[in-house]
Design a protein around this motif. Structure first.
Motif, PDB file in Angstrom:
ATOM      1  N   GLN A   1      -7.647   4.033 -17.042  1.00 46.28           N
ATOM      2  CA  GLN A   1      -7.256   3.440 -18.337  1.00 46.28           C
ATOM      3  C   GLN A   1      -6.177   4.195 -19.097  1.00 46.28           C
ATOM      4  O   GLN A   1      -5.641   5.138 -18.649  1.00 46.28           O
ATOM      5  CB  GLN A   1      -8.502   3.224 -19.193  1.00 46.28           C
ATOM      6  CG  GLN A   1      -8.254   2.816 -20.597  1.00 46.28           C
ATOM      7  CD  GLN A   1      -7.790   1.382 -20.737  1.00 46.28           C
ATOM      8  OE1 GLN A   1      -8.056   0.540 -19.913  1.00 46.28           O
ATOM      9  NE2 GLN A   1      -7.084   1.124 -21.767  1.00 46.28           N
ATOM     10  N   ALA A   2      -5.871   4.017 -20.242  1.00 45.14           N
ATOM     11  CA  ALA A   2      -4.867   3.795 -21.287  1.00 45.14           C
ATOM     12  C   ALA A   2      -3.867   4.830 -21.788  1.00 45.14           C
ATOM     13  O   ALA A   2      -3.099   5.246 -21.062  1.00 45.14           O
ATOM     14  CB  ALA A   2      -5.520   3.122 -22.444  1.00 45.14           C
ATOM     15  N   HIS A   3      -3.573   5.137 -23.069  1.00 48.10           N
ATOM     16  CA  HIS A   3      -2.421   5.884 -23.572  1.00 48.10           C
ATOM     17  C   HIS A   3      -2.796   6.915 -24.627  1.00 48.10           C
ATOM     18  O   HIS A   3      -3.899   6.968 -25.073  1.00 48.10           O
ATOM     19  CB  HIS A   3      -1.355   4.951 -24.171  1.00 48.10           C
ATOM     20  CG  HIS A   3      -1.818   3.568 -24.356  1.00 48.10           C
ATOM     21  ND1 HIS A   3      -1.815   2.659 -23.339  1.00 48.10           N
ATOM     22  CD2 HIS A   3      -2.333   2.939 -25.422  1.00 48.10           C
ATOM     23  CE1 HIS A   3      -2.290   1.526 -23.776  1.00 48.10           C
ATOM     24  NE2 HIS A   3      -2.603   1.681 -25.022  1.00 48.10           N
ATOM     25  N   ASP A   4      -1.773   7.766 -25.052  1.00 48.48           N
ATOM     26  CA  ASP A   4      -1.993   8.595 -26.233  1.00 48.48           C
ATOM     27  C   ASP A   4      -0.884   9.575 -26.557  1.00 48.48           C
ATOM     28  O   ASP A   4       0.165   9.556 -25.971  1.00 48.48           O
ATOM     29  CB  ASP A   4      -3.329   9.341 -26.148  1.00 48.48           C
ATOM     30  CG  ASP A   4      -3.785   9.805 -27.521  1.00 48.48           C
ATOM     31  OD1 ASP A   4      -4.616  10.681 -27.596  1.00 48.48           O
ATOM     32  OD2 ASP A   4      -3.292   9.294 -28.518  1.00 48.48           O
ATOM     33  N   ASP A   5      -1.224  10.540 -27.481  1.00 40.56           N
ATOM     34  CA  ASP A   5      -0.224  11.423 -28.044  1.00 40.56           C
ATOM     35  C   ASP A   5      -0.116  12.762 -27.314  1.00 40.56           C
ATOM     36  O   ASP A   5       0.930  13.372 -27.289  1.00 40.56           O
ATOM     37  CB  ASP A   5      -0.569  11.753 -29.509  1.00 40.56           C
ATOM     38  CG  ASP A   5      -1.034  10.557 -30.288  1.00 40.56           C
ATOM     39  OD1 ASP A   5      -1.223   9.495 -29.699  1.00 40.56           O
ATOM     40  OD2 ASP A   5      -1.213  10.707 -31.501  1.00 40.56           O
ATOM     41  N   HIS A   6      -1.223  13.282 -26.789  1.00 42.23           N
ATOM     42  CA  HIS A   6      -1.278  14.646 -26.271  1.00 42.23           C
ATOM     43  C   HIS A   6      -0.932  14.646 -24.795  1.00 42.23           C
ATOM     44  O   HIS A   6      -1.657  14.134 -23.980  1.00 42.23           O
ATOM     45  CB  HIS A   6      -2.671  15.226 -26.481  1.00 42.23           C
ATOM     46  CG  HIS A   6      -3.173  15.001 -27.871  1.00 42.23           C
ATOM     47  ND1 HIS A   6      -2.608  15.582 -28.979  1.00 42.23           N
ATOM     48  CD2 HIS A   6      -4.169  14.215 -28.345  1.00 42.23           C
ATOM     49  CE1 HIS A   6      -3.244  15.198 -30.062  1.00 42.23           C
ATOM     50  NE2 HIS A   6      -4.189  14.361 -29.709  1.00 42.23           N
TER      51      HIS A   6
ATOM     52  N   PHE B   1      -4.978  -3.038 -29.409  1.00 43.38           N
ATOM     53  CA  PHE B   1      -4.601  -1.869 -30.207  1.00 43.38           C
ATOM     54  C   PHE B   1      -3.632  -2.182 -31.341  1.00 43.38           C
ATOM     55  O   PHE B   1      -3.213  -1.279 -32.059  1.00 43.38           O
ATOM     56  CB  PHE B   1      -3.983  -0.752 -29.338  1.00 43.38           C
ATOM     57  CG  PHE B   1      -4.847  -0.267 -28.217  1.00 43.38           C
ATOM     58  CD1 PHE B   1      -6.093   0.275 -28.455  1.00 43.38           C
ATOM     59  CD2 PHE B   1      -4.401  -0.359 -26.908  1.00 43.38           C
ATOM     60  CE1 PHE B   1      -6.885   0.718 -27.411  1.00 43.38           C
ATOM     61  CE2 PHE B   1      -5.190   0.085 -25.853  1.00 43.38           C
ATOM     62  CZ  PHE B   1      -6.439   0.619 -26.108  1.00 43.38           C
ATOM     63  N   GLY B   2      -3.237  -3.438 -31.534  1.00 45.06           N
ATOM     64  CA  GLY B   2      -2.270  -3.740 -32.575  1.00 45.06           C
ATOM     65  C   GLY B   2      -0.918  -3.152 -32.229  1.00 45.06           C
ATOM     66  O   GLY B   2      -0.518  -3.108 -31.073  1.00 45.06           O
ATOM     67  N   CYS B   3      -0.193  -2.693 -33.252  1.00 52.69           N
ATOM     68  CA  CYS B   3       1.090  -2.030 -33.026  1.00 52.69           C
ATOM     69  C   CYS B   3       0.893  -0.533 -33.215  1.00 52.69           C
ATOM     70  O   CYS B   3       0.443  -0.094 -34.275  1.00 52.69           O
ATOM     71  CB  CYS B   3       2.152  -2.558 -33.987  1.00 52.69           C
ATOM     72  SG  CYS B   3       3.817  -1.948 -33.608  1.00 52.69           S
ATOM     73  N   VAL B   4       1.225   0.243 -32.200  1.00 52.48           N
ATOM     74  CA  VAL B   4       0.959   1.681 -32.197  1.00 52.48           C
ATOM     75  C   VAL B   4       2.178   2.434 -32.707  1.00 52.48           C
ATOM     76  O   VAL B   4       3.229   2.438 -32.065  1.00 52.48           O
ATOM     77  CB  VAL B   4       0.572   2.158 -30.786  1.00 52.48           C
ATOM     78  CG1 VAL B   4       0.258   3.659 -30.806  1.00 52.48           C
ATOM     79  CG2 VAL B   4      -0.624   1.367 -30.263  1.00 52.48           C
TER      80      VAL B   4
ATOM     81  N   ASN C   1      -9.260  10.889 -28.560  1.00 53.83           N
ATOM     82  CA  ASN C   1      -7.925  10.389 -28.856  1.00 53.83           C
ATOM     83  C   ASN C   1      -8.033   9.180 -29.779  1.00 53.83           C
ATOM     84  O   ASN C   1      -9.124   8.704 -30.079  1.00 53.83           O
ATOM     85  CB  ASN C   1      -7.181  10.019 -27.560  1.00 53.83           C
ATOM     86  CG  ASN C   1      -7.984   9.075 -26.680  1.00 53.83           C
ATOM     87  OD1 ASN C   1      -8.245   7.933 -27.053  1.00 53.83           O
ATOM     88  ND2 ASN C   1      -8.388   9.551 -25.501  1.00 53.83           N
ATOM     89  N   ARG C   2      -6.908   8.715 -30.263  1.00 52.68           N
ATOM     90  CA  ARG C   2      -6.877   7.639 -31.259  1.00 52.68           C
ATOM     91  C   ARG C   2      -7.412   6.317 -30.720  1.00 52.68           C
ATOM     92  O   ARG C   2      -7.753   5.419 -31.481  1.00 52.68           O
ATOM     93  CB  ARG C   2      -5.457   7.458 -31.791  1.00 52.68           C
ATOM     94  CG  ARG C   2      -4.481   6.929 -30.760  1.00 52.68           C
ATOM     95  CD  ARG C   2      -3.038   7.006 -31.233  1.00 52.68           C
ATOM     96  NE  ARG C   2      -2.790   6.147 -32.374  1.00 52.68           N
ATOM     97  CZ  ARG C   2      -1.642   6.146 -33.068  1.00 52.68           C
ATOM     98  NH1 ARG C   2      -0.683   7.003 -32.752  1.00 52.68           N
ATOM     99  NH2 ARG C   2      -1.474   5.337 -34.079  1.00 52.68           N
ATOM    100  N   TYR C   3      -7.508   6.213 -29.385  1.00 54.05           N
ATOM    101  CA  TYR C   3      -7.981   4.975 -28.787  1.00 54.05           C
ATOM    102  C   TYR C   3      -9.474   5.009 -28.462  1.00 54.05           C
ATOM    103  O   TYR C   3     -10.030   4.041 -27.952  1.00 54.05           O
ATOM    104  CB  TYR C   3      -7.186   4.671 -27.517  1.00 54.05           C
ATOM    105  CG  TYR C   3      -5.705   4.726 -27.773  1.00 54.05           C
ATOM    106  CD1 TYR C   3      -5.056   3.685 -28.417  1.00 54.05           C
ATOM    107  CD2 TYR C   3      -4.958   5.846 -27.419  1.00 54.05           C
ATOM    108  CE1 TYR C   3      -3.698   3.740 -28.689  1.00 54.05           C
ATOM    109  CE2 TYR C   3      -3.597   5.915 -27.687  1.00 54.05           C
ATOM    110  CZ  TYR C   3      -2.972   4.861 -28.326  1.00 54.05           C
ATOM    111  OH  TYR C   3      -1.632   4.940 -28.598  1.00 54.05           O
TER     112      TYR C   3
END
Length: 207
Positions: A28-33, A77-80, A157-159
């Motif tokens: 799975q998915a995405h993030d900042d770090h 997630f809307g707009c990130v 993480n934010r997700y």
């Protein structure tokens, strides 16, 4: 290669949470770090132009978001927005691809759009991802795609997802910071509204 199947429609974040809860070691998915990959000249980057070209070929039909919807991609997630400036934009997720544990340049797990002031969605790139636990259980090193190393996104993480590897490819909107960095300084969420997270129409539907 025909190793992927089109996903069944699974709507909204509630569906994603249910899926995540059932996976013990899945992707799975995405993030900042990020600790793997440093942009367009990352340590595993042999030919960044070839990867960008391949992603453009794989996603060209998704310039019309209706075709992304028809193939199982759904907004999540809307707009990130970025932590300081820029953004990722809107992610359309194919849950079937996220859950299969595979990485294939022709079948990205997510495609990325930016909402224009006109309200139209502009395709900006794609994202490839796999859960860390699942990948590490089967591989000695971090994932890479055509020589480009993935970013490691730690948990929490934010997700609210487990740790995962991800790779953004800004194939349709040049990023001055590099084709494979997480954030795009020239992508904005200013024109996004909550209504934009509704699934895109089926191109075969009437009207």
């Amino acid at each position: 290669m025909h190793r992927r199947r089109l996903s069944r429609a699974i709507g909204g974040s509630i569906g994603l949470v249910a899926i995540l809860g059932s996976w013990s070691a899945r992707p799975q998915a995405h993030d900042d770090h990020s600790t793997y990959g440093t942009g367009s000249n990352g340590p595993g980057d042999h030919n960044p132009g070839a990867l960008v070209k391949a992603v453009r070929e794989a996603t060209e039909r998704f310039r019309d978001p209706a075709f992304a919807g028809a193939e199982g991609y759904q907004p999540l997630f809307g707009c990130v927005s970025g932590p300081e400036r820029g953004a990722m934009g809107q992610h359309f997720v194919n849950f079937s691809f996220v859950g299969d544990g595979l990485l294939d340049v022709m079948h990205p797990e997510l495609v990325i759009y930016e909402t224009l002031p006109s309200g139209h969605l502009k395709l900006t790139g794609a994202e490839y991802l796999v859960f860390k636990d699942q990948w590490d259980a089967a591989h000695a090193g971090p994932p890479q795609l055509m020589g480009q190393l993935f970013h490691l996104n730690e948990a929490p993480n934010r997700y609210r997802l487990p740790a995962f590897y991800s790779l953004h490819v800004w194939a349709w909107k040049e990023n001055p910071f590099g084709a494979f960095v997480n954030w795009h300084p020239n992508v904005s969420c200013e024109a996004f509204t909550p209504d934009d997270v509704q699934p895109p129409p089926d191109p075969g539907a009437d009207g």
